[in-house]
Design a protein around this motif. Structure first.
Motif, PDB file in Angstrom:
ATOM      1  N   PRO A  87       0.131 -10.934  -3.726  1.00  0.00           N
ATOM      2  CA  PRO A  87       1.443 -10.708  -3.113  1.00  0.00           C
ATOM      3  C   PRO A  87       2.469 -10.249  -4.144  1.00  0.00           C
ATOM      4  N   LYS A 123      10.551 -12.309  -3.029  1.00  0.00           N
ATOM      5  CA  LYS A 123       9.957 -13.398  -2.259  1.00  0.00           C
ATOM      6  C   LYS A 123       9.189 -14.315  -3.195  1.00  0.00           C
ATOM      7  N   ARG A 154      -1.105  -8.740   6.926  1.00  0.00           N
ATOM      8  CA  ARG A 154       0.265  -8.570   7.391  1.00  0.00           C
ATOM      9  C   ARG A 154       1.286  -8.812   6.287  1.00  0.00           C
ATOM     10  N   ASP A 155       0.944  -9.608   5.295  1.00  0.00           N
ATOM     11  CA  ASP A 155       1.931  -9.954   4.280  1.00  0.00           C
ATOM     12  C   ASP A 155       1.737  -9.212   2.963  1.00  0.00           C
ATOM     13  N   THR A 156       0.589  -8.563   2.786  1.00  0.00           N
ATOM     14  CA  THR A 156       0.348  -7.850   1.533  1.00  0.00           C
ATOM     15  C   THR A 156      -0.714  -6.792   1.740  1.00  0.00           C
TER      16      THR A 156
END
Length: 445
Positions: A87, A123, A154-156
């Motif tokens: 991430p 983040k 979805r996040d990375t």
């Protein structure tokens, strides 16, 4: 006989000569030839020994050059690098990710009619804070497949995975996504407003049938720092030629009635409504309040209309915001206050007791409403106070929570306000939710 003996004797002599020739010893090489061969072998071996270091050095140099070229190629090519899905702490995000259906050659706006807004954030865990970099970065907008990213990623994702989902224009077409600037610059701020962005082609030809807008940082401007790309939610892009037939969500009071679902422009339903004098969404809603059966007969003339279709049209129409205008009509014993779609908001009577109102209220109020509908343009118009609107909304919400019956309108008479079906009288000076009309004296005096 003598001749046969001579032939046999001759044959025997030939055999003896052949055997003698087979038994002759081989020739022995001369000493000079042996010495020559030995010298030749020693000369070739010496030549090889002298050339071996040179050959080894040349081969080593060529192998090293080949390895260096291969390493540079692997370093330059993102598709050949092994990239870890770690991430990124820095990322771009759209603050308004939800977009409505968009038409080609029209500026992309969110549901509130605002331009796209980008923000650079950091983040750490679940905490997201705006981030300002000490150097400017350049941002490029691209069109993305509607199914990216997958639920797992979805996040990375990696730059290669993002770039793989960038949609290019079809052959012979203009660039798919046009923007005011080729690259947007973010300098000394973490916010960026992106205006004048539009699609030049619809989304029907790609697999997902939807587009997303993506924003990525130009590699040369990020100083080697990984900044995760931003994507909006998926949305449909239609050809601009269909904009004139677009439905409105929610519709407005002055919208043409064909803006409602299931009513096509210049279609059968539209023509029937137009012939009956129903031109706008407000006209439709007023008649749905005063005489819904008549409205259903107008739409479903001869063939009728299914309940499902009727419910769809009416549900869409009722999402319309009716505003804060009030319309006043007066009868012999009552004065009615109606909203913009002919719903009764308040009734003022000259009677002094609730029993008098209960006996004659319904019939006379219904007749006044019908008269008001037929003479709509002659009604007195006032503005409803904002506080009253909020009180009414709160009272409706409370009634729904308590599953209690709520009157559709209030009745004001002789300083007393009717607040429920049990004719409970409450002093007008008390606070009673939306039934407490502080403007009653102002309106009627």
């Amino acid at each position: 006989m003598a001749a046969a003996k001579r032939i046999a004797s001759s044959s025997a002599e030939n055999d003896d000569d052949h055997q003698l020739r087979g038994k002759r010893p081989r020739s022995i090489p001369s000493f000079a030839s042996v010495i020559g061969e030995v010298m030749l072998v020693r000369s070739f071996q010496g030549l090889c020994d002298s050339l071996e270091p040179l050959i080894r050095r040349v081969v080593n140099e060529e192998v090293e050059r080949g390895i260096q070229r291969s390493m540079r190629t692997i370093t330059r090519s993102p598709s050949l690098r092994i990239q870890a899905r770690e991430p990124a702490s820095l990322r771009l995000i759209f603050t308004n990710t939800t977009l409505p259906m968009i038409f080609t050659c029209n500026t992309i706006l969110d549901n509130n009619g605002q331009q796209l807004q980008l923000m650079l954030v950091e983040k750490i865990g679940d905490q997201i804070t705006p981030k300002t970099l000490p150097y400017p970065i350049k941002i490029e907008l691209v069109a993305i497949e509607g199914d990216f990213p997958s639920p797992i990623d979805r996040d990375t994702w990696t730059p290669a995975e993002f770039n793989k989902k960038v949609v290019r224009e079809r052959n012979g077409r203009r660039p798919l996504l046009l923007s005011k600037e080729v690259n947007y610059s973010m300098k000394n701020t973490s916010y960026l407003s992106v205006g004048d962005v539009e699609f030049t082609d619809n989304s029907s030809w790609i697999r997902s049938r939807k587009f997303k807008v993506g924003a990525r940082v130009v590699v040369e401007s990020c100083n080697g720092v990984r900044i995760l790309e931003a994507v909006t939610d998926a949305f449909v892009v239609k050809d601009h030629r269909g904009v004139s037939y677009q439905k409105h969500y929610p519709p407005k009071l002055n919208d043409d009635v064909w803006r409602l679902e299931k009513i096509g422009k210049d279609g059968t339903f539209h023509k029937r409504l137009r012939n009956a004098g129903i031109f706008t969404v407000q006209d439709f809603l007023k008649l749905s309040v005063v005489d819904p059966q008549k409205l259903k007969l107008i739409i479903g003339e001869r063939t009728g209309i299914t309940e499902r279709m009727w419910d769809t049209i009416l549900k869409h129409a009722k999402t319309c915001e009716i505003g804060n205008k009030l319309y006043i009509t007066r009868g012999s014993n009552f004065t009615l206050i109606l909203d913009a779609i002919c719903q009764t908001v308040s009734v003022k009577s000259d009677a002094q007791h609730s029993q008098d109102i209960t006996a004659c209220l319904k019939g006379e109020v219904d007749q006044l409403v019908k008269n008001a509908y037929e003479n709509w343009n002659s009604l007195e118009v006032v503005e409803r106070p904002v506080d009253t609107i909020l009180q009414q909304a709160q009272a409706i919400a409370m009634a729904e929570c308590n599953n209690s019956d709520l009157m559709q309108y209030e009745v004001v008479f002789g300083g007393i306000i009717e607040v429920d079906s049990n004719t409970q009288a409450i002093n007008q000076n008390d606070e009673i939710g939306f039934g407490d009309w502080e403007t009653s004296d102002h309106i009627f005096n």
